[in-house]
Design a protein around this motif. Structure first.
Motif, mmCIF file in Angstrom:
data_model
loop_
_atom_site.group_PDB
_atom_site.id
_atom_site.type_symbol
_atom_site.label_atom_id
_atom_site.label_comp_id
_atom_site.label_asym_id
_atom_site.label_seq_id
_atom_site.Cartn_x
_atom_site.Cartn_y
_atom_site.Cartn_z
ATOM 1 N N ALA A 1 -2.631 -0.436 -15.696
ATOM 2 C CA ALA A 1 -1.367 -0.349 -16.424
ATOM 3 C C ALA A 1 -0.197 -0.073 -15.489
ATOM 4 C CB ALA A 1 -1.442 0.748 -17.494
ATOM 5 N N SER A 2 0.947 -0.646 -15.834
ATOM 6 C CA SER A 2 2.161 -0.434 -15.043
ATOM 7 C C SER A 2 2.867 0.837 -15.491
ATOM 8 C CB SER A 2 3.108 -1.629 -15.174
ATOM 9 O OG SER A 2 3.553 -1.777 -16.515
ATOM 10 N N CYS A 3 3.562 1.454 -14.556
ATOM 11 C CA CYS A 3 4.372 2.632 -14.860
ATOM 12 C C CYS A 3 5.834 2.204 -14.955
ATOM 13 C CB CYS A 3 4.186 3.694 -13.773
ATOM 14 S SG CYS A 3 4.833 3.207 -12.150
ATOM 15 N N SER A 4 6.735 3.155 -15.102
ATOM 16 C CA SER A 4 8.147 2.839 -15.286
ATOM 17 C C SER A 4 8.781 2.193 -14.050
ATOM 18 C CB SER A 4 8.929 4.105 -15.664
ATOM 19 O OG SER A 4 8.800 5.089 -14.660
ATOM 20 N N TYR A 5 8.141 2.328 -12.889
ATOM 21 C CA TYR A 5 8.691 1.740 -11.664
ATOM 22 C C TYR A 5 8.285 0.275 -11.490
ATOM 23 C CZ TYR A 5 9.992 6.489 -10.428
ATOM 24 O OH TYR A 5 10.544 7.755 -10.424
ATOM 25 N N ASN A 6 7.356 -0.203 -12.295
ATOM 26 C CA ASN A 6 6.920 -1.602 -12.285
ATOM 27 C C ASN A 6 6.593 -2.100 -10.877
ATOM 28 O OD1 ASN A 6 6.246 -4.069 -13.442
ATOM 29 N ND2 ASN A 6 8.309 -4.894 -13.247
ATOM 30 N N THR A 7 5.768 -1.337 -10.178
ATOM 31 C CA THR A 7 5.354 -1.708 -8.824
ATOM 32 C C THR A 7 3.977 -2.369 -8.820
ATOM 33 O OG1 THR A 7 4.408 0.501 -8.515
ATOM 34 C CG2 THR A 7 6.683 0.157 -7.763
ATOM 35 N N GLY A 8 3.528 -2.825 -9.968
ATOM 36 C CA GLY A 8 2.186 -3.342 -10.145
ATOM 37 C C GLY A 8 1.413 -2.424 -11.077
ATOM 38 N N MET A 9 0.286 -2.900 -11.569
ATOM 39 C CA MET A 9 -0.507 -2.108 -12.517
ATOM 40 C C MET A 9 -1.468 -1.183 -11.773
ATOM 41 S SD MET A 9 -1.228 -4.977 -15.476
ATOM 42 C CE MET A 9 -1.556 -6.299 -14.298
ATOM 43 N N CYS B 1 -3.375 11.588 -9.356
ATOM 44 C CA CYS B 1 -2.628 11.869 -8.121
ATOM 45 C C CYS B 1 -3.528 12.397 -7.002
ATOM 46 C CB CYS B 1 -1.516 12.884 -8.405
ATOM 47 S SG CYS B 1 -0.299 12.321 -9.627
ATOM 48 N N LEU B 2 -4.825 12.133 -7.118
ATOM 49 C CA LEU B 2 -5.780 12.615 -6.127
ATOM 50 C C LEU B 2 -5.485 11.988 -4.764
ATOM 51 C CD1 LEU B 2 -8.362 14.428 -6.232
ATOM 52 C CD2 LEU B 2 -9.688 12.299 -6.350
ATOM 53 N N PRO B 3 -5.451 12.779 -3.692
ATOM 54 C CA PRO B 3 -5.226 12.215 -2.350
ATOM 55 C C PRO B 3 -6.244 11.126 -2.034
ATOM 56 C CG PRO B 3 -5.018 14.599 -2.294
ATOM 57 C CD PRO B 3 -5.528 14.258 -3.662
ATOM 58 N N ARG B 4 -5.836 10.114 -1.255
ATOM 59 C CA ARG B 4 -6.677 8.955 -1.007
ATOM 60 C C ARG B 4 -8.039 9.330 -0.406
ATOM 61 N NH1 ARG B 4 -6.167 4.593 -3.602
ATOM 62 N NH2 ARG B 4 -7.635 3.768 -2.062
ATOM 63 N N LYS B 5 -8.079 10.307 0.494
ATOM 64 C CA LYS B 5 -9.343 10.688 1.118
ATOM 65 C C LYS B 5 -10.319 11.213 0.079
ATOM 66 C CE LYS B 5 -11.378 13.561 4.754
ATOM 67 N NZ LYS B 5 -11.118 14.563 5.813
ATOM 68 N N GLN B 6 -9.829 12.068 -0.813
ATOM 69 C CA GLN B 6 -10.690 12.607 -1.855
ATOM 70 C C GLN B 6 -11.078 11.519 -2.856
ATOM 71 O OE1 GLN B 6 -7.868 16.410 -1.992
ATOM 72 N NE2 GLN B 6 -9.522 16.558 -3.478
ATOM 73 N N ARG C 1 -2.701 -0.762 -6.699
ATOM 74 C CA ARG C 1 -2.087 -1.449 -7.837
ATOM 75 C C ARG C 1 -2.270 -2.955 -7.671
ATOM 76 N NH1 ARG C 1 1.267 1.269 -5.150
ATOM 77 N NH2 ARG C 1 2.760 -0.412 -4.812
ATOM 78 N N VAL C 2 -2.229 -3.667 -8.777
ATOM 79 C CA VAL C 2 -2.345 -5.123 -8.728
ATOM 80 C C VAL C 2 -1.311 -5.777 -9.626
ATOM 81 C CG1 VAL C 2 -4.817 -5.176 -8.199
ATOM 82 C CG2 VAL C 2 -4.076 -5.187 -10.581
ATOM 83 N N ILE D 1 -2.680 -10.013 -6.613
ATOM 84 C CA ILE D 1 -2.260 -9.461 -5.327
ATOM 85 C C ILE D 1 -2.344 -7.946 -5.455
ATOM 86 C CG2 ILE D 1 0.197 -9.536 -6.015
ATOM 87 C CD1 ILE D 1 0.851 -9.996 -3.038
ATOM 88 N N MET D 2 -2.899 -7.297 -4.432
ATOM 89 C CA MET D 2 -3.105 -5.851 -4.481
ATOM 90 C C MET D 2 -2.133 -5.141 -3.546
ATOM 91 S SD MET D 2 -6.628 -3.679 -3.750
ATOM 92 C CE MET D 2 -7.523 -4.471 -5.088
ATOM 93 N N TYR D 3 -1.700 -3.958 -3.973
ATOM 94 C CA TYR D 3 -0.792 -3.126 -3.167
ATOM 95 C C TYR D 3 -1.467 -1.784 -2.908
ATOM 96 C CZ TYR D 3 2.436 -6.490 -5.302
ATOM 97 O OH TYR D 3 3.034 -7.642 -5.755
ATOM 98 N N ASP D 4 -1.336 -1.276 -1.687
ATOM 99 C CA ASP D 4 -1.922 0.027 -1.374
ATOM 100 C C ASP D 4 -0.892 1.025 -0.854
ATOM 101 O OD1 ASP D 4 -1.433 -0.993 1.141
ATOM 102 O OD2 ASP D 4 -3.515 -0.921 1.835
ATOM 103 N N ASP D 5 0.390 0.672 -0.960
ATOM 104 C CA ASP D 5 1.423 1.612 -0.552
ATOM 105 C C ASP D 5 1.660 2.635 -1.667
ATOM 106 O OD1 ASP D 5 2.427 -0.438 -2.166
ATOM 107 O OD2 ASP D 5 4.479 -0.133 -1.475
ATOM 108 N N GLU D 6 2.451 3.644 -1.388
ATOM 109 C CA GLU D 6 2.699 4.702 -2.365
ATOM 110 C C GLU D 6 3.646 4.228 -3.460
ATOM 111 O OE1 GLU D 6 4.036 8.300 -0.582
ATOM 112 O OE2 GLU D 6 2.305 8.491 0.758
ATOM 113 N N CYS D 7 3.362 4.638 -4.690
ATOM 114 C CA CYS D 7 4.252 4.358 -5.818
ATOM 115 C C CYS D 7 5.113 5.596 -6.062
ATOM 116 C CB CYS D 7 3.434 4.033 -7.069
ATOM 117 S SG CYS D 7 4.462 3.662 -8.534
#
Length: 427
Positions: free
Chosen positions: A246-254, A11-16, A317-318, A303-309
């Motif tokens: 790996a995918s989480c329970s929200y299945n928004t990509g791995m 859960c590290l912030p994106r900047k860090q 995620r991909v 396909i890659m996703y960079d929004d918040e899960c």
């Protein structure tokens, strides 16, 4: 409540996270310059200035390598660590009949275990879990990897490997398996076998499936969940990367473990694409020391996703869509086995088990041989015409459907798409 194996990093912030990646890449690049003569020679031939520090933003300027380069360096030409630091050698299929060998240090194995532990916890496993591991214990990395990670989180492991399905079912019921680790094909085979014997998977302690080892679309995951009455999770990895998404329970990509892997999506000309674009997955192993890789093209379309899960993990995620080298070109239309998988899943009279027969010089038709569900009652001619029309709309070209009895097509070998001879009993 969401569970994490390493919450601080996951859960590290994106900047860090970007700063962490930069530090890791700087060390990796310097390490490769001094430890890997093969890679240094590649850079020199590409006109890259040796010795100049690079930022992660400049990674797209570096040359891309793939399995052909690893094959050319057989057996261990890409090894960077001294032999005294190598504790295990894994392998994966190559392009010339020889395996691609992947030497691993203790640090590499520890990082791989870290990634798998995150995946298992992400997918609901813990010290109370009983994990039935059907992946083979061999040169391939999956079987022993899951074993080690499951033990690390305190779970009990049943190391069954693949095959002997009746015993798999017996052990699952007798030992209270809570998580089945399997390829999508084998998971479906087990659940169908259970139901054919009058055993309901929902009467067991099984709750989740750790699905890996072959392409698994969302539609296939849904089929596994329906058959097994479980929650199925997608996992992607390979020996070269020595880690997993790996995918989480929200299945928004791995989720990508971005503290250990720098991932890119590239276009036809090798250019880096923005999030949301479809292209080939290229990885840089930020922390590996045995055989580190910079800009390794997996040739997996993603396909890659960079929004918040919603799960709170901050890594990109991909979704894996198929193989770029599995592209099928038929009558001028381009599509992939995963597209046919989605097509098959739209028909409620098909079981989801099928084979794709590619055109030959003697037979220019592309035929999907698929199992019909028990109790199939739709007129065969009408069913085939519906399939042709749906494929024409979805893929741009009409495909022929050959219906066979349920159970005719063998799924125990994990091969979902292969050339077959039409010797099956046709309905």
């Amino acid at each position: 409540m969401e569970a994490y194996y390493n919450r601080e990093i996951e859960c590290l912030p994106r900047k860090q996270l970007a700063e962490l990646q930069q530090n890791a890449f700087s060390k990796l690049y310097d390490y490769m310059m001094h430890r890997n003569p093969s890679y240094r020679k590649l850079l020199e031939s590409s006109g890259i200035a040796i010795g100049k520090p690079l930022r992660t933003e400049e990674i797209p300027l570096l040359p891309i390598i793939d399995k052909k380069d690893l094959a050319a360096a057989y057996p261990l030409g890409m090894q960077a660590a001294p032999a005294s630091e190598i504790i295990r050698i894994h392998g994966t299929s190559g392009t010339s009949g020889k395996m691609i060998l992947v030497p691993c240090t203790a640090a590499d194995i520890a990082a791989y275990n870290e990634g798998l532990c995150r995946a298992l916890i992400m997918q609901g496993c813990n010290e109370q879990s009983v994990i039935q591991n059907t992946f083979s214990y061999s040169m391939f990395i999956g079987g022993i990897g899951i074993q080690s990670a499951a033990e690390r989180i305190g779970a009990a492991v049943i190391p069954t490997s693949v095959g002997n399905t009746e015993r798999q079912i017996s052990l699952m019921r007798d030992l209270g398996t809570t998580c089945l680790a399997a390829t999508p094909s084998y998971a479906m085979h087990i659940f169908k076998k259970m139901r054919s014997e009058g055993i309901s998977p929902t009467d067991s302690a099984l709750r989740t499936c750790f699905i890996a080892g072959e392409l698994c679309t969302d539609e296939k995951l849904n089929n596994i969940e329906s058959l097994g009455g479980v929650k199925a999770y997608n996992v992607y990895g390979n020996a070269e990367m020595t880690n997993v998404f790996a995918s989480c329970s929200y299945n928004t990509g791995m989720h990508i473990p971005e503290d250990m892997i720098f991932a890119e999506i590239i276009g036809d000309k090798g250019e880096q694409l923005q999030a949301g674009s479809v292209g080939e997955l290229v990885i840089t192993t930020l922390t590996k020391t045995g055989m580190p890789l910079i800009r390794y093209n997996t040739h997996d379309l993603a396909i890659m996703y960079d929004d918040e899960c919603p799960c709170g993990r901050t890594g990109k995620r991909v979704r894996i869509l198929g193989r770029s080298d599995d592209m099928i070109i038929h009558k001028g239309c381009k599509f992939f086995p995963s597209d046919i998988d989605r097509l098959v899943s739209t028909f409620d009279f098909l079981s989801g088990v099928y084979r794709i027969s590619l055109p030959t010089a003697d037979n220019m038709t592309l035929t999907v041989t698929a199992e019909a569900k028990d109790g199939f009652s739709i007129p065969h001619t009408a069913a085939k015409e519906r399939f042709r029309e749906a494929s024409r709309k979805m893929l741009g070209v009409a495909l022929d459907l050959e219906l066979v009895c349920r159970g005719v097509l063998d799924t125990a070998d994990g091969n979902k798409m292969k050339l077959i001879k039409r010797t099956a009993k046709v309905l």
